[in-house]
Design a protein around this motif. Structure first.
Motif, PDB file in Angstrom:
ATOM      1  N   TYR A 167      48.151  42.117  46.494  1.00  0.00           N
ATOM      2  CA  TYR A 167      47.417  41.471  45.420  1.00  0.00           C
ATOM      3  C   TYR A 167      47.444  42.355  44.185  1.00  0.00           C
ATOM      4  O   TYR A 167      47.397  43.581  44.250  1.00  0.00           O
ATOM      5  CB  TYR A 167      45.971  41.184  45.837  1.00  0.00           C
ATOM      6  CG  TYR A 167      45.457  42.096  46.915  1.00  0.00           C
ATOM      7  CD1 TYR A 167      44.951  43.360  46.616  1.00  0.00           C
ATOM      8  CD2 TYR A 167      45.530  41.710  48.248  1.00  0.00           C
ATOM      9  CE1 TYR A 167      44.514  44.202  47.614  1.00  0.00           C
ATOM     10  CE2 TYR A 167      45.085  42.561  49.255  1.00  0.00           C
ATOM     11  CZ  TYR A 167      44.577  43.800  48.930  1.00  0.00           C
ATOM     12  OH  TYR A 167      44.148  44.640  49.917  1.00  0.00           O
ATOM     13  N   VAL A 168      47.569  41.710  43.037  1.00  0.00           N
ATOM     14  CA  VAL A 168      47.659  42.384  41.753  1.00  0.00           C
ATOM     15  C   VAL A 168      46.728  41.655  40.777  1.00  0.00           C
ATOM     16  O   VAL A 168      46.720  40.420  40.748  1.00  0.00           O
ATOM     17  CB  VAL A 168      49.126  42.329  41.234  1.00  0.00           C
ATOM     18  CG1 VAL A 168      49.232  42.932  39.834  1.00  0.00           C
ATOM     19  CG2 VAL A 168      50.068  43.048  42.194  1.00  0.00           C
ATOM     20  N   PRO A 169      45.886  42.358  40.008  1.00  0.00           N
ATOM     21  CA  PRO A 169      45.977  43.783  39.716  1.00  0.00           C
ATOM     22  C   PRO A 169      45.005  44.666  40.490  1.00  0.00           C
ATOM     23  O   PRO A 169      45.195  45.874  40.572  1.00  0.00           O
ATOM     24  CB  PRO A 169      45.630  43.824  38.235  1.00  0.00           C
ATOM     25  CG  PRO A 169      44.626  42.724  38.075  1.00  0.00           C
ATOM     26  CD  PRO A 169      45.047  41.643  39.026  1.00  0.00           C
ATOM     27  N   GLY A 170      43.897  44.130  41.032  1.00  0.00           N
ATOM     28  CA  GLY A 170      42.831  44.986  41.543  1.00  0.00           C
ATOM     29  C   GLY A 170      42.022  45.548  40.383  1.00  0.00           C
ATOM     30  O   GLY A 170      42.376  45.398  39.202  1.00  0.00           O
ATOM     31  N   SER A 171      40.922  46.219  40.706  1.00  0.00           N
ATOM     32  CA  SER A 171      40.074  46.791  39.657  1.00  0.00           C
ATOM     33  C   SER A 171      39.248  47.921  40.238  1.00  0.00           C
ATOM     34  O   SER A 171      39.333  48.235  41.428  1.00  0.00           O
ATOM     35  CB  SER A 171      39.146  45.713  39.080  1.00  0.00           C
ATOM     36  OG  SER A 171      38.126  45.383  40.010  1.00  0.00           O
ATOM     37  N   GLU A 172      38.416  48.496  39.399  1.00  0.00           N
ATOM     38  CA  GLU A 172      37.524  49.562  39.863  1.00  0.00           C
ATOM     39  C   GLU A 172      36.517  49.048  40.880  1.00  0.00           C
ATOM     40  O   GLU A 172      35.966  49.807  41.664  1.00  0.00           O
ATOM     41  CB  GLU A 172      36.787  50.179  38.681  1.00  0.00           C
ATOM     42  CG  GLU A 172      35.882  49.191  37.953  1.00  0.00           C
ATOM     43  CD  GLU A 172      35.095  49.842  36.835  1.00  0.00           C
ATOM     44  OE1 GLU A 172      34.450  50.874  37.096  1.00  0.00           O
ATOM     45  OE2 GLU A 172      35.128  49.319  35.715  1.00  0.00           O
ATOM     46  N   TYR A 173      36.258  47.738  40.877  1.00  0.00           N
ATOM     47  CA  TYR A 173      35.314  47.152  41.814  1.00  0.00           C
ATOM     48  C   TYR A 173      35.933  46.950  43.187  1.00  0.00           C
ATOM     49  O   TYR A 173      35.320  47.178  44.218  1.00  0.00           O
ATOM     50  CB  TYR A 173      34.823  45.808  41.288  1.00  0.00           C
ATOM     51  CG  TYR A 173      33.979  45.895  40.042  1.00  0.00           C
ATOM     52  CD1 TYR A 173      32.606  46.081  40.126  1.00  0.00           C
ATOM     53  CD2 TYR A 173      34.556  45.791  38.785  1.00  0.00           C
ATOM     54  CE1 TYR A 173      31.829  46.158  38.992  1.00  0.00           C
ATOM     55  CE2 TYR A 173      33.784  45.866  37.641  1.00  0.00           C
ATOM     56  CZ  TYR A 173      32.420  46.058  37.752  1.00  0.00           C
ATOM     57  OH  TYR A 173      31.653  46.135  36.618  1.00  0.00           O
ATOM     58  N   SER A 174      37.174  46.463  43.200  1.00  0.00           N
ATOM     59  CA  SER A 174      37.822  46.117  44.459  1.00  0.00           C
ATOM     60  C   SER A 174      39.327  46.138  44.280  1.00  0.00           C
ATOM     61  O   SER A 174      39.853  45.688  43.243  1.00  0.00           O
ATOM     62  CB  SER A 174      37.374  44.718  44.913  1.00  0.00           C
ATOM     63  OG  SER A 174      38.180  44.248  45.969  1.00  0.00           O
ATOM     64  N   ASP A 175      40.039  46.634  45.295  1.00  0.00           N
ATOM     65  CA  ASP A 175      41.497  46.617  45.254  1.00  0.00           C
ATOM     66  C   ASP A 175      42.051  45.200  45.273  1.00  0.00           C
ATOM     67  O   ASP A 175      43.222  44.985  44.963  1.00  0.00           O
ATOM     68  CB  ASP A 175      42.069  47.389  46.454  1.00  0.00           C
ATOM     69  CG  ASP A 175      41.809  48.876  46.370  1.00  0.00           C
ATOM     70  OD1 ASP A 175      41.547  49.363  45.245  1.00  0.00           O
ATOM     71  OD2 ASP A 175      41.855  49.545  47.413  1.00  0.00           O
ATOM     72  N   THR A 176      41.220  44.232  45.659  1.00  0.00           N
ATOM     73  CA  THR A 176      41.681  42.858  45.767  1.00  0.00           C
ATOM     74  C   THR A 176      41.182  41.969  44.630  1.00  0.00           C
ATOM     75  O   THR A 176      41.324  40.749  44.692  1.00  0.00           O
ATOM     76  CB  THR A 176      41.237  42.252  47.115  1.00  0.00           C
ATOM     77  OG1 THR A 176      39.812  42.219  47.160  1.00  0.00           O
ATOM     78  CG2 THR A 176      41.770  43.069  48.270  1.00  0.00           C
ATOM     79  N   ASP A 177      40.601  42.560  43.611  1.00  0.00           N
ATOM     80  CA  ASP A 177      40.079  41.779  42.488  1.00  0.00           C
ATOM     81  C   ASP A 177      41.236  41.140  41.723  1.00  0.00           C
ATOM     82  O   ASP A 177      42.150  41.815  41.261  1.00  0.00           O
ATOM     83  CB  ASP A 177      39.272  42.700  41.575  1.00  0.00           C
ATOM     84  CG  ASP A 177      38.593  41.964  40.444  1.00  0.00           C
ATOM     85  OD1 ASP A 177      38.639  40.722  40.420  1.00  0.00           O
ATOM     86  OD2 ASP A 177      38.016  42.641  39.571  1.00  0.00           O
TER      87      ASP A 177
END
Length: 210
Positions: free
Chosen positions: A44-54
């Motif tokens: 999954y892309v991009p992810g974020s500081e909250y979750s790798d799956t965001d």
């Protein structure tokens, strides 16, 4: 037929509300979720500081009056079956069985306060031209059960478009608020069967020899 499930903490919203209702244009960035097979499952892309799956990079720092859009490409990159069927459903958070993620909880958000924030926002999810969800962001009835995204051979996929509308009347009591909804993707690996199966895809007919 094998099923695989992946829960993505993917709808994450941050509200940075000014004292005046300034509308700021967002730079659109596409997201993707790709099925890679049993070992990798999903990428999954991009992810974020909250979750790798965001998957919702465009839904951060929302402002009153914003109309935001996120495109998500769903694709199959697995060669181990003839095709796969990919489904989507959404799960709300609660205090016991599905608590808030650590990053959101750190913001002093509770399930009740988050649901109040999400209830102020209007969201639509399109599969191609078809609307598969339309409600406030806290109401998940339309995605409570699995919705078929598509049946995809290797290299094929589909596009989801998610729109989010923020009312211009949204007040400063929602400043720095966070919202989170889990999207759950389910995959069924399928092969063309040699026995009766109402759900199978027909094999292409062979061209006659000259």
């Amino acid at each position: 037929m094998k099923k695989f499930h992946k829960k993505l903490s993917s709808l994450l919203l941050g509200a940075t509300l000014a004292l005046t209702t300034i509308i700021t244009p967002a730079l659109a960035a596409d997201s993707s979720i790709t099925y890679e097979g049993r070992a990798e499952k999903f990428v999954y892309v991009p992810g974020s500081e909250y979750s790798d799956t965001d998957l919702f990079d465009n839904f951060k720092n929302v402002m009153p009056g914003d109309s935001l859009e996120q495109t998500i490409y769903v694709a199959n990159n697995y060669k181990g079956s003839d095709y796969v069927k990919i489904y989507l459903r959404a799960e709300a958070h609660d205090e016991v069985e599905n608590p808030l993620s650590e990053k959101v909880a750190e913001k002093k958000e509770s399930v009740a306060s988050m649901e109040d924030f999400l209830s102020q926002l209007s969201m639509k999810v399109y599969l191609g031209e078809k609307v598969i969800y339309e409600a406030s962001a806290d109401e998940l009835d339309g995605l409570a059960e699995n919705v078929l995204i598509g049946a995809f051979a290797y290299g094929a996929g589909a596009e989801l478009k998610v729109t989010l509308d923020v009312p211009i009347e949204l007040g400063n009591e929602y400043m720095y608020r966070e919202g989170e909804v889990d999207w759950v993707f389910t995959v069924e690996e399928r092969n063309y069967p040699n026995h009766d199966d109402d759900d199978r895809k027909p094999k292409p007919e062979k061209e006659p020899k000259p």
